[in-house]
Each structure stands twice: as C-alpha cells, then as structure tokens.
Design an enzyme around this catalytic site. Structure first.
Site, PDB file in Angstrom:
ATOM      1  NE  ARG A 185      -1.099   2.043   2.054  1.00 46.55           N
ATOM      2  CZ  ARG A 185      -0.502   3.049   1.410  1.00 46.55           C
ATOM      3  NH1 ARG A 185       0.303   2.790   0.406  1.00 46.55           N
ATOM      4  NH2 ARG A 185      -0.709   4.292   1.787  1.00 46.55           N
ATOM      5  CG  ASP A 227       7.801   9.288  -1.874  1.00 50.25           C
ATOM      6  OD1 ASP A 227       6.916   9.143  -2.747  1.00 50.25           O
ATOM      7  OD2 ASP A 227       7.856   8.589  -0.845  1.00 50.25           O
ATOM      8  CG  ASP A 234       7.257   3.997  -3.780  1.00 41.01           C
ATOM      9  OD1 ASP A 234       6.071   3.989  -3.380  1.00 41.01           O
ATOM     10  OD2 ASP A 234       8.227   4.116  -3.017  1.00 41.01           O
ATOM     11  CB  THR A 276       2.718   9.649  -3.824  1.00 41.57           C
ATOM     12  OG1 THR A 276       2.963   9.920  -2.431  1.00 41.57           O
ATOM     13  CG2 THR A 276       3.950  10.062  -4.600  1.00 41.57           C
ATOM     14  N   GLY A 313      -2.110   4.470  -1.480  1.00 40.52           N
ATOM     15  CA  GLY A 313      -2.887   5.475  -0.742  1.00 40.52           C
ATOM     16  C   GLY A 313      -3.595   6.401  -1.712  1.00 40.52           C
ATOM     17  NE  ARG A 358       5.099   4.688   4.220  1.00 40.94           N
ATOM     18  CZ  ARG A 358       4.864   3.967   5.308  1.00 40.94           C
ATOM     19  NH1 ARG A 358       5.869   3.392   5.940  1.00 40.94           N
ATOM     20  NH2 ARG A 358       3.650   3.821   5.770  1.00 40.94           N
ATOM     21  CG  ASP A 409       4.181  10.635   1.053  1.00 41.76           C
ATOM     22  OD1 ASP A 409       3.280  11.328   1.554  1.00 41.76           O
ATOM     23  OD2 ASP A 409       4.499   9.510   1.491  1.00 41.76           O
TER      24      ASP A 409
HETATM   25  O1  F6P Z   1       0.557   7.405   0.288  1.00 38.33           O
HETATM   26  C1  F6P Z   1       1.664   7.646   1.107  1.00 38.33           C
HETATM   27  C2  F6P Z   1       1.203   7.958   2.480  1.00 38.33           C
HETATM   28  O2  F6P Z   1       0.458   9.123   2.418  1.00 38.33           O
HETATM   29  C3  F6P Z   1       2.320   8.065   3.513  1.00 38.33           C
HETATM   30  O3  F6P Z   1       2.823   9.330   3.734  1.00 38.33           O
HETATM   31  C4  F6P Z   1       1.678   7.520   4.756  1.00 38.33           C
HETATM   32  O4  F6P Z   1       2.629   6.974   5.622  1.00 38.33           O
HETATM   33  C5  F6P Z   1       0.774   6.480   4.197  1.00 38.33           C
HETATM   34  O5  F6P Z   1       0.369   6.931   2.936  1.00 38.33           O
HETATM   35  C6  F6P Z   1      -0.426   6.166   5.045  1.00 38.33           C
HETATM   36  O6  F6P Z   1      -1.113   5.113   4.439  1.00 38.33           O
HETATM   37  P1  F6P Z   1      -2.465   4.455   4.941  1.00 38.33           P
HETATM   38  O7  F6P Z   1      -3.563   5.273   4.354  1.00 38.33           O
HETATM   39  O8  F6P Z   1      -2.423   3.091   4.367  1.00 38.33           O
HETATM   40  O9  F6P Z   1      -2.466   4.521   6.420  1.00 38.33           O
END
Ligand code: F6P
Length: 357
Positions: free
Chosen positions: A72, A129, A103, A125, A10, A171, A127
């Site tokens: 991804r 995390d 990660d 990230t 992301g 997440r 997040d």
């Molecule tokens: O990068 C992590 C995150 O921000 C998560 O918190 C979230 O669930 C996910 O990305 C959303 O990803 P996408 O942009 O692929 O919907």
C-alpha cells in the site's frame, strides 16, 4: 515497446490472470518486452524489478495473490516520489506503465499521468467499489467464498438455536455483503450505504424468532455504520493500527460488537465470525479468470492505441476505456435496485432501507 507492469493495494484473486494476458498478448501480437515492478508502487519508487516474460507467466492463471507482490505504498507521500517513479520507468526504457489496482493505486496512476507518464489502469478490488466499471475482478471469487461460509454457518446456527453474525470485507461499499447475503439467504444484511439502527436489527430478529424460527444469520460489511455514529470499534482500530499511506484505518471488529449488542437486546445466544483475508486468498473463480484476462487484453490494446490516462472497464459485456479521473473520483456504492432486492427477500416488512442513494 517496453512496458512496465505493477500490482498495488490489497491483493485479489485474478491479478495473475491479468499479468499473464498482458504479457502473452504483448509478446505474441505486439512484440513488446516487459519489466515487472515489485510490491506495488514501492517497486517503482525503489527500483525493485523482476523479469516478466512468457516463462515467468507460465502456470499462473489459477494462482491467487500476485507474482509481482503488492503493497500500500503511496509515492505521493514521499519527497519527489512521483518524479522518482517516472525516472525509474525511464531508466528501464519503459515507454508505458500498466498499473493494476483499486482506487488508491489508480489515484497514483492518475497523478503520474498528469506528470506526463503514459499510464493505463486495470480495475482490481474484491470490494467492487471502483467507479467507471460494472465489475472488478476478484469480487466474484470473494462472493463465492463468503456464500459458502454463510451456508456452513447456517447449519451450525440452526443446530444450536443461535444467531451468527458473519463479518465480510467492504470498506466503503457493501457489495460482498449484499451479494453473499442474498445468495446465502441471510436474515439481516448490513452495509456502509445504509447506517443501521441496532434496536431495529434486534427487533427484526425478535420478530423472526416470534414467528417460530429459532436461528438467524446476520451478514455485515466491515464498513457498516451505526445510525447513531457509535463507531467505537473503528476508533479502537484506528488507535491500535494507525493509518496506511492512503489514510485508511484498518477495519474489522464490527461483527463482535454486533453479536454482543444482539445477544444483550434479544436474549438469543449469538456468535460472530470474521471472514477477513480468506475472501482475498486462493484461486479465482472461472468468471474472475475470464474477466481478469479480458481486462489484461484490453489494457495492452489500449497501450498500443495510445489511450493513456484511461482505465480498462467493463460496461455491460464489453471492455471499453474510461478516464482514470472518473474511476477514482468516487467510490461506487451498491445500486439501489440491488439493495432493494436484498431487503425484498427478508421475511419482515418492518425493515426498510433508508438513506441509500
Ligand atoms: O482491498 C480492499 C480491502 O479488501 C478492504 O475491504 C479491507 O478493509 C482491506 O482491503 C484490508 O486491507 P489489508 O490487507 O491491508 O488489511
């Protein structure tokens, strides 16, 4: 030295600041040349590249997103995927690769390193995390965006005597929910680390309103979990959107589930808002620009010190290197002390954090 650079997973405010720092220091101090691999691991797998030099990184420091774009894609899911990545690095004469990601991205970096590729990781990230580092860049920006949203929601909740649930990203860990919840003065903060009892949440709101308050703000991480394991919204999401190449379902929806449960149980009119990708977009804060720049400088120095298989990491106020294996071994959940701080500001003694490590 010729070095490949990619951004995976992301996107996150500050990615461009890392790329800029890597290219500038590499060019000025080490006379390096760079190849940008496009769209995360997909670019390395399918040999999609772009020029990466001083002119391509001009003016990108304050820009969100990533000039290298991202995806991804997981090369380990493709036949000979890792070998194809190594082959494309060789084809472009790259002696090293800097992979900027969370990660998932860094788990691929670690696999490539195990296959003999000279890789350095940079932690990214919103997040926050990722293990092995105190903070990832992008997190501060996301917290500021979420806090501003909570401030705005506060005034409208107050005007209408409503409960408003704000769903934020997170997440596996509730860093954004906890920090923005504390900063925004939320009345309830729900995080994946502490499965919640919906009746306890309703009771907390009832008690608050019984004391004369007439509105409440609930901040919930998208990965927050019902204590009884009733994750219908997550199951629906998995069915509808499937899983990405790293096996993750698309989260989102807990806010509206919570809102209808709270309204049903308390009788108070309740609304929900989902901040979603607004938290990932736009210009990084000054803090994230500085942190991302320091990570970029750390990564290019690590390449020239030969610290491969490692990730640039923030420990205290120092940038050091830690093994990629350590960074991807586990998710870094919110510290007990911070969770306690979040609970400490709530105006009831009945609500306790349980189950946090
Ligand atoms: O990068 C992590 C995150 O921000 C998560 O918190 C979230 O669930 C996910 O990305 C959303 O990803 P996408 O942009 O692929 O919907």
């Amino acid at each position: 030295m010729r070095i490949g650079v990619l951004t995976g997973g992301g996107d996150c405010p500050g990615l461009n600041a890392v790329i800029r720092a890597v290219v500038r220091k590499g060019t000025f101090h080490y006379e390096d040349g760079f190849v940008g691999f496009m769209e995360g691991w997909r670019g390395l797998l399918e040999d999609k590249t772009m020029e990466l030099d001083l002119s391509s990184v001009g003016g990108i420091l304050p820009r969100g997103g990533t000039i290298l774009r991202t995806s991804r894609t997981n090369p380990a899911k493709y036949p000979d995927g890792l070998q194809r990545c190594a082959g494309n690095l060789r084809k472009h004469g790259c002696e090293a690769l800097i992979a900027i990601g969370g990660d998932d991205t860094l788990s691929v970096a670690e696999k490539l390193f195990a296959n003999g590729v000279k890789v350095i990781g940079v932690p990214k990230t919103i997040d926050n995390d990722l293990a092995g580092t105190d903070f990832t860049f992008g997190f501060d920006t996301a917290v500021n965006i979420a806090t501003e949203a909570i401030d705005r929601v506060h005034t409208t909740a107050e005007a209408h005597n409503r409960v408003i649930v704000v769903e934020v990203m997170g997440r596996a860990a509730g860093w954004i929910a906890t920090y923005s919840g504390i900063a925004g003065g939320a009345d309830v903060i729900l995080v994946p680390e502490v499965p919640f009892d919906i009746e306890q949440v309703a009771e907390l709101i009832r008690q608050r309103h019984a004391r004369g308050r007439y509105f409440s703000i609930v901040v919930a991480a998208e990965g927050a979990k019902f204590a009884d394991g009733n994750e219908k919204h997550a199951e629906a999401s998995a069915l509808q959107a499937g899983r990405d190449e790293f096996g993750h379902i698309r989260l989102g929806g807990i806010g509206s589930v919570l809102a209808s449960e709270i309204e049903k149980r308390t009788g108070f009119e309740t609304r929900s808002v989902v901040l979603g990708h607004i938290q990932r977009g736009g210009s990084p804060t000054a803090y994230d620009r500085v942190l991302a720049t320091r990570y970029g400088l750390g990564a290019i120095d690590m390449v020239h010190r030969g610290e491969f298989g490692q990730m640039a990491a923030l420990h205290g106020n120092r940038i050091i290197s830690v093994p990629l294996a350590e960074a991807v071994a586990t998710n870094r959940t919110v510290d007990r002390e911070i969770l306690d701080a979040a609970v400490g500001i709530l105006d009831t003694l009945d609500y306790k954090v349980t189950g946090a490590s």
